[in-house]
Design a protein around this motif. Structure first.
Motif, mmCIF file in Angstrom:
data_model
loop_
_atom_site.group_PDB
_atom_site.id
_atom_site.type_symbol
_atom_site.label_atom_id
_atom_site.label_comp_id
_atom_site.label_asym_id
_atom_site.label_seq_id
_atom_site.Cartn_x
_atom_site.Cartn_y
_atom_site.Cartn_z
ATOM 1 N N UNK A 9 35.225 42.216 29.359
ATOM 2 C CA UNK A 9 33.981 41.175 29.542
ATOM 3 C C UNK A 9 34.188 40.461 30.866
ATOM 4 N N UNK A 10 35.071 40.786 31.900
ATOM 5 C CA UNK A 10 35.326 39.991 32.910
ATOM 6 C C UNK A 10 33.917 40.109 33.939
ATOM 7 N N UNK A 11 33.654 41.227 34.172
ATOM 8 C CA UNK A 11 32.315 41.592 35.116
ATOM 9 C C UNK A 11 31.319 40.515 34.474
ATOM 10 N N UNK A 12 31.147 40.900 33.034
ATOM 11 C CA UNK A 12 29.797 40.094 32.607
ATOM 12 C C UNK A 12 29.925 38.592 32.709
ATOM 13 N N UNK A 13 31.008 38.201 32.584
ATOM 14 C CA UNK A 13 31.557 36.673 32.652
ATOM 15 C C UNK A 13 31.154 36.252 34.121
ATOM 16 N N UNK A 14 31.491 36.898 35.182
ATOM 17 C CA UNK A 14 31.471 36.548 36.413
ATOM 18 C C UNK A 14 29.779 36.538 36.692
ATOM 19 N N UNK A 26 25.120 32.513 37.905
ATOM 20 C CA UNK A 26 24.067 31.846 38.031
ATOM 21 C C UNK A 26 24.096 30.328 37.908
ATOM 22 N N UNK A 27 25.192 29.943 37.866
ATOM 23 C CA UNK A 27 25.599 28.503 37.635
ATOM 24 C C UNK A 27 24.770 27.818 38.732
ATOM 25 N N UNK A 28 24.167 26.584 38.427
ATOM 26 C CA UNK A 28 23.576 25.559 39.610
ATOM 27 C C UNK A 28 24.521 25.201 40.556
ATOM 28 N N UNK A 47 33.951 41.996 44.013
ATOM 29 C CA UNK A 47 34.642 43.044 43.427
ATOM 30 C C UNK A 47 36.185 43.114 43.557
ATOM 31 N N UNK A 48 36.551 42.670 44.526
ATOM 32 C CA UNK A 48 38.047 42.840 44.800
ATOM 33 C C UNK A 48 38.753 41.842 43.999
ATOM 34 N N UNK A 49 38.079 40.613 44.082
ATOM 35 C CA UNK A 49 38.844 39.495 43.147
ATOM 36 C C UNK A 49 38.889 39.723 41.679
ATOM 37 N N UNK A 50 37.789 40.238 41.052
ATOM 38 C CA UNK A 50 37.621 40.763 39.820
ATOM 39 C C UNK A 50 38.776 41.719 39.497
ATOM 40 N N UNK A 51 38.590 42.664 40.488
ATOM 41 C CA UNK A 51 40.002 43.610 40.087
ATOM 42 C C UNK A 51 41.293 43.072 39.943
ATOM 43 N N UNK A 78 35.179 35.102 29.485
ATOM 44 C CA UNK A 78 35.206 36.629 28.809
ATOM 45 C C UNK A 78 36.101 36.396 27.369
ATOM 46 N N UNK A 79 36.889 35.458 27.469
ATOM 47 C CA UNK A 79 37.438 35.120 26.110
ATOM 48 C C UNK A 79 36.650 34.586 25.047
ATOM 49 N N UNK A 80 35.659 33.719 25.532
ATOM 50 C CA UNK A 80 34.580 33.281 24.599
ATOM 51 C C UNK A 80 33.684 34.358 24.018
ATOM 52 N N UNK A 81 33.442 35.305 24.870
ATOM 53 C CA UNK A 81 32.641 36.513 24.296
ATOM 54 C C UNK A 81 33.197 37.151 23.353
ATOM 55 N N UNK A 82 34.629 37.252 23.661
ATOM 56 C CA UNK A 82 35.404 38.223 22.947
ATOM 57 C C UNK A 82 35.797 37.789 21.600
ATOM 58 N N UNK A 83 36.186 36.428 21.637
ATOM 59 C CA UNK A 83 36.572 35.949 20.094
ATOM 60 C C UNK A 83 35.291 35.264 19.355
ATOM 61 N N UNK A 84 34.140 35.014 20.098
ATOM 62 C CA UNK A 84 33.183 34.221 19.423
ATOM 63 C C UNK A 84 32.765 35.003 18.018
#
Length: 405
Positions: free
Chosen positions: A12-17, A22-24, A44-48, A92-98
């Motif tokens: 879920x890392x890519x989705x979290x990014x 979109x944060x203001x 992309x490199x940083x997410x990897x 990513x943790x939030x989306x996984x454990x919710x």
């Protein structure tokens, strides 16, 4: 093959990014001086790198940076800023454990644990609908309050015990433990690890708050014929009589005390000079909740939210880091205005058209002021002077700052 929870976090890392991008407030930096804007360069490199560190069990959360922000004319408050990479992993943790915490929805919590109402509406709009319908049904007495120093008061060990019972992956739990047992780099440069409290800036904080307040919600529901609406640490209880509202105040005070929490005394003036705990008749007095004002059946954007928006827009336009880049400033102002409109425009539920139009006009006028100021610095005069109204309007339409109702 079923994925384990830790693998789900990595997935879920890519989705979290994508969500965080979109944060203001894209220029806010953590202790690593990385903002959302700067992270987007080679993201992309940083997410990897983040995914690789997670797979190798070598990812660690950084300390939070303490900064001061203006709260009023003469006051400031301290906020804690996580690094961008930590914000991504937290999301990513939030989306996984919710999904593991569905049972902690009390039906009164309209924040992160909320569920769709009978109309399929969720979150803030659902809370507003509940208030609107309850007042219409005769629950006109309103007990309103918020929990004092809520995030700073939650016991770390208690919340970790609850989390550990639900999260059966030790690697995910260890990451959550790092979030709960956060370190702060103070403005002075000193390091501090608070004994109690959770960091308000973390994506996980609203979930942790809802989990901790679940039993409190269940207790308030047992009071009797009342309508209870809570959004994180803000709450209103709607009652049919003043006596029931007063009894509710006493009950809430006792229930929160059992959790080590408290509210301001009824009608007492807080340190900010405001009355935080009140009992009012909604037919004759106004109250505010979730950025909206409620006045005898009418719902509008609260004056406080309007003032906050105008101040933010002034800072966006006149104190921007890219002061010579008019296009970037206009785009950022427009993006913030669109976000404001999306947040407070709910046709069929309440009508805020006049307030939204007022915010559009303020934004337009601020952009015009900025443009004229820059033109004066370049040409030594206001080049719009002498133009007919039609030509001046055509100029502003060309610049993208003419906003229609």
């Amino acid at each position: 093959m079923k994925k384990d929870l830790y693998t789900k976090v990595i997935g879920k890392i890519t989705r979290a990014w994508t969500e965080l991008s979109r944060h203001p407030k894209k220029r806010t930096e953590g202790i690593d001086f990385e903002s959302i804007n700067s992270f987007s360069v080679n993201s992309g490199k940083k997410l990897r790198k983040i995914r690789k560190d997670l797979r190798n069990n070598s990812f660690h959360f950084d300390a939070l940076k303490e900064v001061s922000i203006k709260k009023g004319e003469n006051s400031t408050r301290e906020v804690l800023i996580p690094t961008t990479k930590d914000r991504i992993v937290s999301r990513a943790i939030l989306e996984a454990i919710r999904p593991k915490f569905k049972q902690f929805n009390s039906g009164c919590d309209y924040s992160i644990c909320s569920i769709p109402d009978s109309e399929g509406v969720i979150g803030v709009p659902s809370a507003i609908r509940k208030i609107k319908e309850s007042i219409k049904d005769g629950y006109i007495w309103v007990f309103e309050t918020d929990i004092k120093s809520f995030f700073d008061s939650i016991p770390k060990q208690e919340i970790l015990k609850i989390i550990e019972r639900q999260v059966n992956d030790s690697r995910v739990f260890e990451l959550i433990k790092q979030i709960v047992k956060f370190e702060i780099i103070k403005k002075s440069g000193a390091s501090q690890i608070p004994d109690e409290g959770i960091a308000q800036g973390s994506s996980l904080s609203p979930l942790l708050a809802s989990i901790y307040l679940y039993n409190f919600d269940e207790g308030v529901k047992k009071i009797g014929d009342v309508k209870f609406i809570r959004y994180v640490d803000d709450l209103v209880v709607l009652c049919k009589t003043e006596d029931v509202a007063k009894d509710t105040y006493s009950h809430v005070e006792k229930e929160l005390k059992l959790l080590g929490l408290s509210i301001h005394k009824l009608n007492a003036i807080s340190g900010s000079g405001k009355i935080k705990t009140r009992i009012i008749n909604s037919k004759s007095a106004q109250f505010e909740f979730l950025g909206l004002s409620f006045s005898n059946g009418k719902i509008d954007i609260s004056r406080k939210k309007k003032e906050e928006f105008e101040k933010d827009m002034e800072e966006t336009i006149f104190q921007n880091h890219h002061k010579d880049d008019y296009l970037s400033i206009a785009k950022e102002a427009t993006r913030k205005l669109e976000g404001f409109i999306k947040q407070y425009s709910k046709s069929g539920l309440y009508n805020t058209n006049d307030s939204i139009f007022s915010m559009k006009v303020k934004t337009q006028n601020l952009l015009k002021m900025y443009y004229i100021k820059k033109m004066k610095s370049i040409f030594g005069r206001d080049i719009t002077k002498g133009l007919s109204k039609e030509k001046e309007e055509a100029l502003y339409v060309f610049l993208g700052i003419s906003l229609k109702k």
